[in-house]
Design a protein around this motif. Structure first.
Motif, PDB file in Angstrom:
ATOM      1  N   LEU A 147       0.835  -1.201   0.000  1.00 19.50           N
ATOM      2  CA  LEU A 147       0.000   0.000   0.000  1.00 19.50           C
ATOM      3  C   LEU A 147       0.871   1.253   0.000  1.00 19.50           C
ATOM      4  O   LEU A 147       0.598   2.213  -0.723  1.00 19.50           O
ATOM      5  CB  LEU A 147      -0.937  -0.004   1.216  1.00 19.50           C
ATOM      6  N   TRP A 148       1.923   1.236   0.798  1.00 18.69           N
ATOM      7  CA  TRP A 148       2.821   2.378   0.856  1.00 18.69           C
ATOM      8  C   TRP A 148       3.505   2.610  -0.499  1.00 18.69           C
ATOM      9  O   TRP A 148       3.791   3.738  -0.870  1.00 18.69           O
ATOM     10  CB  TRP A 148       3.840   2.207   1.969  1.00 18.69           C
ATOM     11  N   THR A 149       3.773   1.551  -1.241  1.00 18.10           N
ATOM     12  CA  THR A 149       4.358   1.690  -2.574  1.00 18.10           C
ATOM     13  C   THR A 149       3.446   2.519  -3.476  1.00 18.10           C
ATOM     14  O   THR A 149       3.901   3.426  -4.182  1.00 18.10           O
ATOM     15  CB  THR A 149       4.608   0.304  -3.206  1.00 18.10           C
ATOM     16  N   ILE A 150       2.161   2.237  -3.419  1.00 20.24           N
ATOM     17  CA  ILE A 150       1.191   3.005  -4.214  1.00 20.24           C
ATOM     18  C   ILE A 150       1.183   4.463  -3.760  1.00 20.24           C
ATOM     19  O   ILE A 150       1.188   5.389  -4.582  1.00 20.24           O
ATOM     20  CB  ILE A 150      -0.205   2.367  -4.104  1.00 20.24           C
ATOM     21  N   ILE A 151       1.182   4.677  -2.454  1.00 17.14           N
ATOM     22  CA  ILE A 151       1.195   6.039  -1.909  1.00 17.14           C
ATOM     23  C   ILE A 151       2.457   6.782  -2.333  1.00 17.14           C
ATOM     24  O   ILE A 151       2.403   7.960  -2.703  1.00 17.14           O
ATOM     25  CB  ILE A 151       1.059   6.006  -0.377  1.00 17.14           C
ATOM     26  N   LEU A 152       3.589   6.104  -2.344  1.00 20.89           N
ATOM     27  CA  LEU A 152       4.860   6.711  -2.750  1.00 20.89           C
ATOM     28  C   LEU A 152       4.810   7.152  -4.209  1.00 20.89           C
ATOM     29  O   LEU A 152       5.268   8.248  -4.552  1.00 20.89           O
ATOM     30  CB  LEU A 152       6.009   5.729  -2.537  1.00 20.89           C
ATOM     31  N   VAL A 153       4.242   6.326  -5.070  1.00 18.71           N
ATOM     32  CA  VAL A 153       4.127   6.676  -6.491  1.00 18.71           C
ATOM     33  C   VAL A 153       3.209   7.886  -6.664  1.00 18.71           C
ATOM     34  O   VAL A 153       3.540   8.832  -7.388  1.00 18.71           O
ATOM     35  CB  VAL A 153       3.621   5.470  -7.315  1.00 18.71           C
ATOM     36  N   ILE A 154       2.076   7.872  -5.971  1.00 19.17           N
ATOM     37  CA  ILE A 154       1.155   9.019  -6.067  1.00 19.17           C
ATOM     38  C   ILE A 154       1.832  10.284  -5.541  1.00 19.17           C
ATOM     39  O   ILE A 154       1.734  11.357  -6.159  1.00 19.17           O
ATOM     40  CB  ILE A 154      -0.156   8.726  -5.295  1.00 19.17           C
ATOM     41  N   ASP A 155       2.537  10.178  -4.435  1.00 21.15           N
ATOM     42  CA  ASP A 155       3.250  11.335  -3.888  1.00 21.15           C
ATOM     43  C   ASP A 155       4.297  11.843  -4.875  1.00 21.15           C
ATOM     44  O   ASP A 155       4.488  13.058  -5.023  1.00 21.15           O
ATOM     45  CB  ASP A 155       3.900  10.985  -2.550  1.00 21.15           C
ATOM     46  N   GLY A 156       4.972  10.940  -5.550  1.00 22.78           N
ATOM     47  CA  GLY A 156       5.956  11.345  -6.559  1.00 22.78           C
ATOM     48  C   GLY A 156       5.311  12.118  -7.695  1.00 22.78           C
ATOM     49  O   GLY A 156       5.822  13.154  -8.142  1.00 22.78           O
ATOM     50  N   ILE A 157       4.169  11.630  -8.154  1.00 19.23           N
ATOM     51  CA  ILE A 157       3.457  12.323  -9.237  1.00 19.23           C
ATOM     52  C   ILE A 157       3.040  13.720  -8.780  1.00 19.23           C
ATOM     53  O   ILE A 157       3.247  14.708  -9.489  1.00 19.23           O
ATOM     54  CB  ILE A 157       2.239  11.496  -9.704  1.00 19.23           C
ATOM     55  N   VAL A 158       2.480  13.814  -7.595  1.00 24.31           N
ATOM     56  CA  VAL A 158       2.057  15.119  -7.067  1.00 24.31           C
ATOM     57  C   VAL A 158       3.267  16.031  -6.865  1.00 24.31           C
ATOM     58  O   VAL A 158       3.242  17.202  -7.246  1.00 24.31           O
ATOM     59  CB  VAL A 158       1.256  14.950  -5.760  1.00 24.31           C
ATOM     60  N   SER A 159       4.326  15.506  -6.274  1.00 27.90           N
ATOM     61  CA  SER A 159       5.512  16.316  -6.005  1.00 27.90           C
ATOM     62  C   SER A 159       6.128  16.875  -7.282  1.00 27.90           C
ATOM     63  O   SER A 159       6.501  18.046  -7.332  1.00 27.90           O
ATOM     64  CB  SER A 159       6.560  15.488  -5.255  1.00 27.90           C
TER      65      SER A 159
END
Length: 174
Positions: A147-159
């Protein structure tokens, strides 16, 4: 395990606020330094408690996974969180400058740096997940890591979106 995580989070904030209060309200520099230097001991206590729990027959669980996440985030963002709180406390109680609001390129660079810290937290937590899995013999905590992997990818896109997006005001001018 969840109780230990909550206790450590409370301990973190109690030590942080007490250290800043000693610095700015009591003007007790040595006490402040001692309290603020003891903040990382909260992380050590959580790690030791988790290892003892697993070594004494406890199975690796989501609670241990949350402890790994907590530790990874604390190591990667801890110093920055202390600095953030220090700046605001100094502004509020010691006449320090107001916090700076980042915009434009500075904000974009800041968001990218925060994502890199997020990646560092992810890697540290992953190593702790691995340790806990070896000690506890169960891999149930890895669902949390996925789950954290998905969150990390989304955070990367937003960042990184801060780098490529155009400010609204310049879009209206065209």
């Amino acid at each position: 395990m969840i109780v230990a995580i909550v206790a450590c989070e409370i301990g973190f904030w109690v030590l942080l606020i007490a250290g800043l209060a000693a610095r700015y309200l009591l003007k007790a520099r040595r006490l402040s330094t001692a309290l603020l230097l003891s903040v990382p001991l909260v992380d050590v206590a959580l790690l030791v408690f988790s290892i003892i729990d697993l070594r004494s027959g406890g199975e690796s669980s989501v609670g241990h996974g949350l402890a790994a996440v907590y530790l990874g985030v604390s190591v990667a963002f801890g110093h920055q969180m202390l600095s953030w709180a220090d700046r605001r406390f100094a502004h509020r109680f010691a006449g320090g400058p107001p916090p700076v609001r980042l915009t434009g390129r500075e904000r974009a660079a800041h968001e990218r740096r925060m994502w890199v810290r997020h990646v560092i937290a992810y890697v540290i937590a992953g190593l702790i997940f691995l340790l806990f899995s070896k000690l506890g013999g169960d891999a149930s905590q890895w669902a949390l890591f996925r789950l954290w992997t998905i969150i990390l990818v989304i955070d990367g896109i937003v960042s990184f979106s801060y780098t490529v997006r155009r400010p609204i005001s310049s879009a209206k001018e065209r």
